[in-house]
Scaffold this motif. Sequence first.
Motif, PDB file in Angstrom:
ATOM      1  N   MET A  14      93.191   2.439  51.501  1.00 25.32           N
ATOM      2  CA  MET A  14      91.939   2.172  51.724  1.00 25.32           C
ATOM      3  C   MET A  14      90.831   3.305  51.968  1.00 25.32           C
ATOM      4  O   MET A  14      89.878   3.485  51.633  1.00 25.32           O
ATOM      5  CB  MET A  14      91.630   1.195  52.797  1.00 25.32           C
ATOM      6  N   TYR A  15      92.172   4.248  52.840  1.00 27.89           N
ATOM      7  CA  TYR A  15      91.179   5.336  53.299  1.00 27.89           C
ATOM      8  C   TYR A  15      90.767   6.631  51.918  1.00 27.89           C
ATOM      9  O   TYR A  15      89.668   6.735  52.175  1.00 27.89           O
ATOM     10  CB  TYR A  15      91.924   6.404  54.461  1.00 27.89           C
ATOM     11  N   VAL A  16      91.876   6.767  51.220  1.00 27.56           N
ATOM     12  CA  VAL A  16      91.882   7.604  50.237  1.00 27.56           C
ATOM     13  C   VAL A  16      90.918   7.326  49.371  1.00 27.56           C
ATOM     14  O   VAL A  16      89.822   7.641  48.274  1.00 27.56           O
ATOM     15  CB  VAL A  16      93.336   7.896  49.591  1.00 27.56           C
ATOM     16  N   VAL A  17      90.884   5.353  49.206  1.00 29.93           N
ATOM     17  CA  VAL A  17      89.874   4.825  47.938  1.00 29.93           C
ATOM     18  C   VAL A  17      88.650   4.638  48.772  1.00 29.93           C
ATOM     19  O   VAL A  17      87.102   5.479  47.890  1.00 29.93           O
ATOM     20  CB  VAL A  17      90.266   3.564  47.714  1.00 29.93           C
ATOM     21  N   LEU A  18      87.892   4.635  49.917  1.00 31.00           N
ATOM     22  CA  LEU A  18      86.558   4.410  50.772  1.00 31.00           C
ATOM     23  C   LEU A  18      86.334   6.147  50.545  1.00 31.00           C
ATOM     24  O   LEU A  18      84.358   6.380  50.188  1.00 31.00           O
ATOM     25  CB  LEU A  18      87.310   3.839  51.960  1.00 31.00           C
ATOM     26  N   THR A  19      87.422   7.052  50.772  1.00 29.25           N
ATOM     27  CA  THR A  19      85.735   8.243  50.898  1.00 29.25           C
ATOM     28  C   THR A  19      85.827   8.572  49.111  1.00 29.25           C
ATOM     29  O   THR A  19      85.441  10.222  49.118  1.00 29.25           O
ATOM     30  CB  THR A  19      87.522   9.546  51.498  1.00 29.25           C
ATOM     31  N   VAL A  20      85.998   8.166  48.217  1.00 25.97           N
ATOM     32  CA  VAL A  20      85.447   8.711  46.847  1.00 25.97           C
ATOM     33  C   VAL A  20      83.955   7.887  46.968  1.00 25.97           C
ATOM     34  O   VAL A  20      83.289   8.469  45.892  1.00 25.97           O
ATOM     35  CB  VAL A  20      86.366   7.396  45.796  1.00 25.97           C
ATOM     36  N   PHE A  21      83.869   6.930  47.503  1.00 29.17           N
ATOM     37  CA  PHE A  21      82.528   6.110  47.032  1.00 29.17           C
ATOM     38  C   PHE A  21      81.662   6.545  48.252  1.00 29.17           C
ATOM     39  O   PHE A  21      80.317   6.562  47.817  1.00 29.17           O
ATOM     40  CB  PHE A  21      82.321   4.668  47.137  1.00 29.17           C
ATOM     41  N   LEU A  22      82.097   6.500  49.670  1.00 31.13           N
ATOM     42  CA  LEU A  22      81.500   6.181  51.038  1.00 31.13           C
ATOM     43  C   LEU A  22      81.536   7.803  51.457  1.00 31.13           C
ATOM     44  O   LEU A  22      82.032   8.683  51.209  1.00 31.13           O
ATOM     45  CB  LEU A  22      82.230   5.339  51.748  1.00 31.13           C
ATOM     46  N   PHE A  23      80.724   8.317  52.228  1.00 33.48           N
ATOM     47  CA  PHE A  23      80.025   8.959  52.697  1.00 33.48           C
ATOM     48  C   PHE A  23      79.514   9.332  54.678  1.00 33.48           C
ATOM     49  O   PHE A  23      79.151   7.791  54.446  1.00 33.48           O
ATOM     50  CB  PHE A  23      79.162  10.014  52.222  1.00 33.48           C
ATOM     51  N   GLN A  24      79.744   9.425  55.695  1.00 39.02           N
ATOM     52  CA  GLN A  24      79.519   9.702  57.147  1.00 39.02           C
ATOM     53  C   GLN A  24      79.143  11.120  57.190  1.00 39.02           C
ATOM     54  O   GLN A  24      79.738  11.637  57.025  1.00 39.02           O
ATOM     55  CB  GLN A  24      80.523   9.764  57.579  1.00 39.02           C
ATOM     56  N   LYS A  25      77.389  11.240  57.276  1.00 38.71           N
ATOM     57  CA  LYS A  25      76.780  12.474  57.669  1.00 38.71           C
ATOM     58  C   LYS A  25      77.480  13.191  58.482  1.00 38.71           C
ATOM     59  O   LYS A  25      77.837  12.786  59.663  1.00 38.71           O
ATOM     60  CB  LYS A  25      75.134  12.334  57.935  1.00 38.71           C
ATOM     61  N   GLY A  26      78.195  14.795  58.445  1.00 37.91           N
ATOM     62  CA  GLY A  26      78.145  15.448  59.690  1.00 37.91           C
ATOM     63  C   GLY A  26      79.468  14.879  60.105  1.00 37.91           C
ATOM     64  O   GLY A  26      80.051  15.904  60.647  1.00 37.91           O
TER      65      GLY A  26
ATOM     66  N   GLN B 256      96.892  -8.088  63.468  1.00 35.17           N
ATOM     67  CA  GLN B 256      97.261  -6.836  65.013  1.00 35.17           C
ATOM     68  C   GLN B 256      97.421  -5.464  65.159  1.00 35.17           C
ATOM     69  O   GLN B 256      97.216  -4.710  65.922  1.00 35.17           O
ATOM     70  CB  GLN B 256      98.385  -7.296  66.083  1.00 35.17           C
ATOM     71  N   ASN B 257      98.417  -4.815  63.784  1.00 38.58           N
ATOM     72  CA  ASN B 257      98.423  -3.552  63.666  1.00 38.58           C
ATOM     73  C   ASN B 257      97.606  -2.741  62.258  1.00 38.58           C
ATOM     74  O   ASN B 257      97.230  -2.011  62.431  1.00 38.58           O
ATOM     75  CB  ASN B 257      99.643  -3.467  62.953  1.00 38.58           C
ATOM     76  N   TRP B 258      96.534  -4.000  61.284  1.00 36.59           N
ATOM     77  CA  TRP B 258      95.181  -3.634  60.845  1.00 36.59           C
ATOM     78  C   TRP B 258      94.123  -2.875  61.285  1.00 36.59           C
ATOM     79  O   TRP B 258      93.699  -2.407  61.198  1.00 36.59           O
ATOM     80  CB  TRP B 258      95.716  -4.337  59.464  1.00 36.59           C
ATOM     81  N   GLN B 259      94.383  -4.000  62.721  1.00 32.61           N
ATOM     82  CA  GLN B 259      92.795  -3.633  62.808  1.00 32.61           C
ATOM     83  C   GLN B 259      93.161  -1.976  63.755  1.00 32.61           C
ATOM     84  O   GLN B 259      91.877  -1.440  63.932  1.00 32.61           O
ATOM     85  CB  GLN B 259      92.497  -5.009  64.249  1.00 32.61           C
ATOM     86  N   SER B 260      94.102  -2.023  64.003  1.00 27.17           N
ATOM     87  CA  SER B 260      94.170  -1.036  65.384  1.00 27.17           C
ATOM     88  C   SER B 260      94.181   0.441  64.005  1.00 27.17           C
ATOM     89  O   SER B 260      93.571   1.711  64.485  1.00 27.17           O
ATOM     90  CB  SER B 260      95.602  -0.307  65.517  1.00 27.17           C
ATOM     91  N   GLU B 261      95.308   0.681  62.800  1.00 28.49           N
ATOM     92  CA  GLU B 261      94.180   1.478  62.035  1.00 28.49           C
ATOM     93  C   GLU B 261      93.385   2.017  61.647  1.00 28.49           C
ATOM     94  O   GLU B 261      92.653   2.912  61.904  1.00 28.49           O
ATOM     95  CB  GLU B 261      95.759   1.002  61.023  1.00 28.49           C
ATOM     96  N   PHE B 262      92.439   1.053  61.566  1.00 30.68           N
ATOM     97  CA  PHE B 262      91.216   1.045  60.931  1.00 30.68           C
ATOM     98  C   PHE B 262      90.413   1.180  62.071  1.00 30.68           C
ATOM     99  O   PHE B 262      89.429   2.729  62.130  1.00 30.68           O
ATOM    100  CB  PHE B 262      90.656   0.115  59.967  1.00 30.68           C
ATOM    101  N   LEU B 263      90.400   1.291  63.623  1.00 36.45           N
ATOM    102  CA  LEU B 263      90.074   1.832  64.541  1.00 36.45           C
ATOM    103  C   LEU B 263      90.512   3.304  64.426  1.00 36.45           C
ATOM    104  O   LEU B 263      89.551   3.462  64.998  1.00 36.45           O
ATOM    105  CB  LEU B 263      90.419   1.225  65.783  1.00 36.45           C
ATOM    106  N   ALA B 264      91.326   4.299  64.313  1.00 37.06           N
ATOM    107  CA  ALA B 264      91.978   4.876  64.889  1.00 37.06           C
ATOM    108  C   ALA B 264      91.439   5.652  63.852  1.00 37.06           C
ATOM    109  O   ALA B 264      90.062   7.093  64.376  1.00 37.06           O
ATOM    110  CB  ALA B 264      93.273   4.716  65.070  1.00 37.06           C
TER     111      ALA B 264
END
Length: 220
Positions: free
Chosen positions: A73-85, A181-189
Amino acid sequence: MRKWAKEHGLLVANLACFLVFFVGMVLSGAASYSEDQQAHGEPPVSVLQFLGTGAFVEATFENWESEFLQMAMYVVLTVFLFQKGSSESKPVGKKAPQDGDPQQAAVSRATPWPVRRGGAVLKLYENSLSILLFALFLASFALHAAGGVDEYNQDQQSHGQPAITFLQYLGSSRFWFESFQNWQSEFLAVGVLVGASVYLRQKGSPESKPVAEPHYETGA
């Protein structure tokens, strides 16, 4: 050998950590499983026997599943989404090298074969990283469920209750609780890393911006 170790040290260190922690998980897991067996009047198991239990399969792939989902998900999301700074984002409003058209790249003998071949092979190669990660997630997801239903049915049997099918287990609250319970912790990190890298630094790490870089600068 020293040059090879320097060039591949990051991969080697991570694989070494994986092996150490995996062996630790197996040994401690076998001991814990045997203690539970004895508490229920059942014989303890050896380490090799433990590797064939639903408890081991479920615990292992339940964790792998969340890791591969997070990375995919991180690989795909960073194609389209940004976080300034953030050092974890491509620059906002600028063309990043990763967005370049490989068909317009200068081709040499060192250019990956799919780029030189072009066509459908290139299209597949352009998305090969996310394809691999999602495939590993789906495989781990299935094995988590397979180990889980085996462990669940063993528990059912010990209590004189009927067994359930693989599909029934997929629809159970237990399975989804274990997954969520595992998925939520990964995306929090990941969220913490993305946000914290705007303001915090780690000198020498490619996951951080240079220490003196302004907070508003985006990208490594």
